[in-house]
Design a protein around this motif. Structure first.
Motif, short mmCIF file in Angstrom:
data_model
loop_
_atom_site.label_atom_id
_atom_site.label_comp_id
_atom_site.label_asym_id
_atom_site.label_seq_id
_atom_site.Cartn_x
_atom_site.Cartn_y
_atom_site.Cartn_z
N GLY A 15 0.81 -1.21 0.00
CA GLY A 15 0.00 0.00 0.00
C GLY A 15 0.85 1.26 0.00
N THR A 16 1.92 1.25 0.79
CA THR A 16 2.81 2.41 0.84
C THR A 16 3.47 2.67 -0.51
N ILE A 17 3.96 1.60 -1.15
CA ILE A 17 4.61 1.75 -2.46
C ILE A 17 3.61 2.22 -3.51
N ALA A 18 2.38 1.71 -3.43
CA ALA A 18 1.34 2.12 -4.38
C ALA A 18 1.07 3.62 -4.26
N GLY A 19 0.96 4.10 -3.02
CA GLY A 19 0.71 5.52 -2.82
C GLY A 19 1.92 6.38 -3.14
N LEU A 20 3.10 5.87 -2.89
CA LEU A 20 4.33 6.63 -3.07
C LEU A 20 4.73 6.77 -4.53
N LEU A 21 4.67 5.66 -5.29
CA LEU A 21 5.18 5.65 -6.66
C LEU A 21 4.09 5.40 -7.71
N GLY A 22 2.86 5.18 -7.28
CA GLY A 22 1.79 4.97 -8.24
C GLY A 22 1.84 3.63 -8.93
N LEU A 23 2.51 2.65 -8.33
CA LEU A 23 2.61 1.31 -8.92
C LEU A 23 1.58 0.37 -8.28
N GLY A 24 1.05 -0.54 -9.08
CA GLY A 24 0.09 -1.50 -8.56
C GLY A 24 0.71 -2.44 -7.55
N GLY A 25 -0.12 -2.98 -6.67
CA GLY A 25 0.37 -3.85 -5.60
C GLY A 25 0.98 -5.14 -6.09
N GLY A 26 0.58 -5.60 -7.28
CA GLY A 26 1.08 -6.88 -7.79
C GLY A 26 2.59 -6.94 -7.90
N LEU A 234 4.08 10.63 1.88
CA LEU A 234 5.53 10.56 1.69
C LEU A 234 5.93 11.07 0.30
N ALA A 235 5.07 10.84 -0.68
CA ALA A 235 5.36 11.26 -2.05
C ALA A 235 5.52 12.78 -2.14
N HIS A 236 4.86 13.50 -1.23
CA HIS A 236 4.93 14.96 -1.25
C HIS A 236 6.08 15.48 -0.39
N ARG A 237 6.78 14.59 0.30
CA ARG A 237 7.84 15.02 1.21
C ARG A 237 9.22 14.50 0.83
N LEU A 238 9.27 13.36 0.13
CA LEU A 238 10.55 12.72 -0.18
C LEU A 238 10.94 12.96 -1.64
N PRO A 239 12.24 12.90 -1.95
CA PRO A 239 12.70 13.09 -3.34
C PRO A 239 12.32 11.90 -4.22
N ILE A 240 11.25 12.04 -4.99
CA ILE A 240 10.69 10.92 -5.75
C ILE A 240 11.69 10.35 -6.74
N GLU A 241 12.47 11.20 -7.40
CA GLU A 241 13.40 10.69 -8.42
C GLU A 241 14.43 9.74 -7.81
N ILE A 242 14.91 10.09 -6.62
CA ILE A 242 15.87 9.21 -5.93
C ILE A 242 15.17 7.92 -5.51
N LEU A 243 13.95 8.04 -5.01
CA LEU A 243 13.20 6.86 -4.59
C LEU A 243 12.93 5.93 -5.78
N LYS A 244 12.65 6.52 -6.93
CA LYS A 244 12.41 5.71 -8.13
C LYS A 244 13.65 4.91 -8.50
N LYS A 245 14.82 5.56 -8.40
CA LYS A 245 16.08 4.86 -8.72
C LYS A 245 16.30 3.69 -7.75
N ILE A 246 16.07 3.95 -6.47
CA ILE A 246 16.26 2.91 -5.46
C ILE A 246 15.29 1.75 -5.71
N PHE A 247 14.04 2.10 -6.02
CA PHE A 247 13.04 1.05 -6.23
C PHE A 247 13.34 0.26 -7.51
#
Length: 264
Positions: A15-26, A234-247
């Motif tokens: 759920g957190t990842i879905a809200g943070l990065l817009g990716l489905g839970g699957g 978290l998506a509005h507070r954390l650096p999304i581009e860095i999070l995307k790279k990590i993910f």
């Protein structure tokens, strides 16, 4: 009791990842469920992927209903595109279930591992595509829907990672693309869940209907829905581009681990 904790934690993370990065839970559920079913519940090896995919798609039915309600309140769903894709998605998903049922867990696992690599590349390197201005007619739309539904049934997803880029290609704004993708997840997941119940019915137990493992569904769904708002915050507070790279790196590691476990 420990199994329930695993499922609750998994739902919270998905759920957190879905809200943070817009990716489905699957994307999160499938590799995690494989691990739980194999090493904690010791599910029969040749049915692990079938049960994983079916369980993942069943959770998506519930989360998709919640998402549709939330997006419809904002009038963000592009219903004309949804209606054009719908017949192809349902047919493609049902045929995909029959294909998945005929394949071994090993082949399905390899398929999902390569899918993770594609998603990782998409997250890291591909921006928002800009293609055609006009959404295609019913024939081509149904072909797209069929392919999306077919592949979704093979890997246990709601199709978001495939539908969003398609809608963006046809110049549908990103917010509407995400909302419409969430709506598309319902018929894909529902068709898939029904198909896996029918084809796996002989394998039913007091905890599973067909290939659907209900203890996982009933723990993952509420935990996932509770933690989606946290991901959004978290998506509005954390650096999304860095999070995307990590993910993206995280997905590559999971993919390689899954492939190595099959080939070595």
């Amino acid at each position: 009791m420990l199994d329930l904790l695993y499922f609750l934690l998994l739902g919270a993370f998905a759920g957190t990842i879905a809200g943070l990065l817009g990716l489905g839970g699957g994307i999160i559920l499938v590799p995690s469920l494989i691990w739980i079913f194999q090493y904690k519940l010791q599910i029969q090896q040749d049915k692990i992927m079938h049960m994983t995919i079916a369980t993942s798609m069943t959770t998506i039915v519930f989360t998709a209903l919640f998402s549709i309600y939330a997006h419809q309140k904002r009038k963000a769903i592009h219903w004309p595109a949804f209606k054009k894709l719908l017949p192809g998605m349902v047919i493609g998903t049902l045929i995909g279930v029959f294909i998945a049922n005929s394949l071994s867990s090993s082949i399905l696992k390899i398929t999902f591992a390569f899918f993770l690599l594609i998603v990782a590349v998409q997250i890291e390197f591909l921006g928002n595509p800009k293609g055609e201005k006009k959404f295609p007619g019913y024939l081509l739309s149904n072909l797209f829907g069929y392919l999306i539904g077919n592949f979704s049934a093979l890997v246990g997803i709601g199709g978001g990672s495939l539908i969003v880029p398609l809608l963006l290609w046809f110049r549908i704004p990103i917010r509407n693309a995400i909302a419409t993708s969430a709506a598309c997840g319902l018929p894909i997941a529902l068709s898939g869940a029904i198909g896996f119940v029918i084809l796996g019915f002989k394998s039913s137990t007091y905890q599973a209907t067909g290939y659907i493992y209900w203890p996982a569904v009933f723990a993952i769904v509420p935990a996932s829905l509770i933690f989606v708002p946290l991901g959004v915050k978290l998506a509005h507070r954390l650096p999304i581009e860095i999070l995307k790279k990590i993910f993206a790196i995280f997905l590559v590691i999971i993919s390689i681990k899954m492939l190595l476990s099959e080939f070595l």
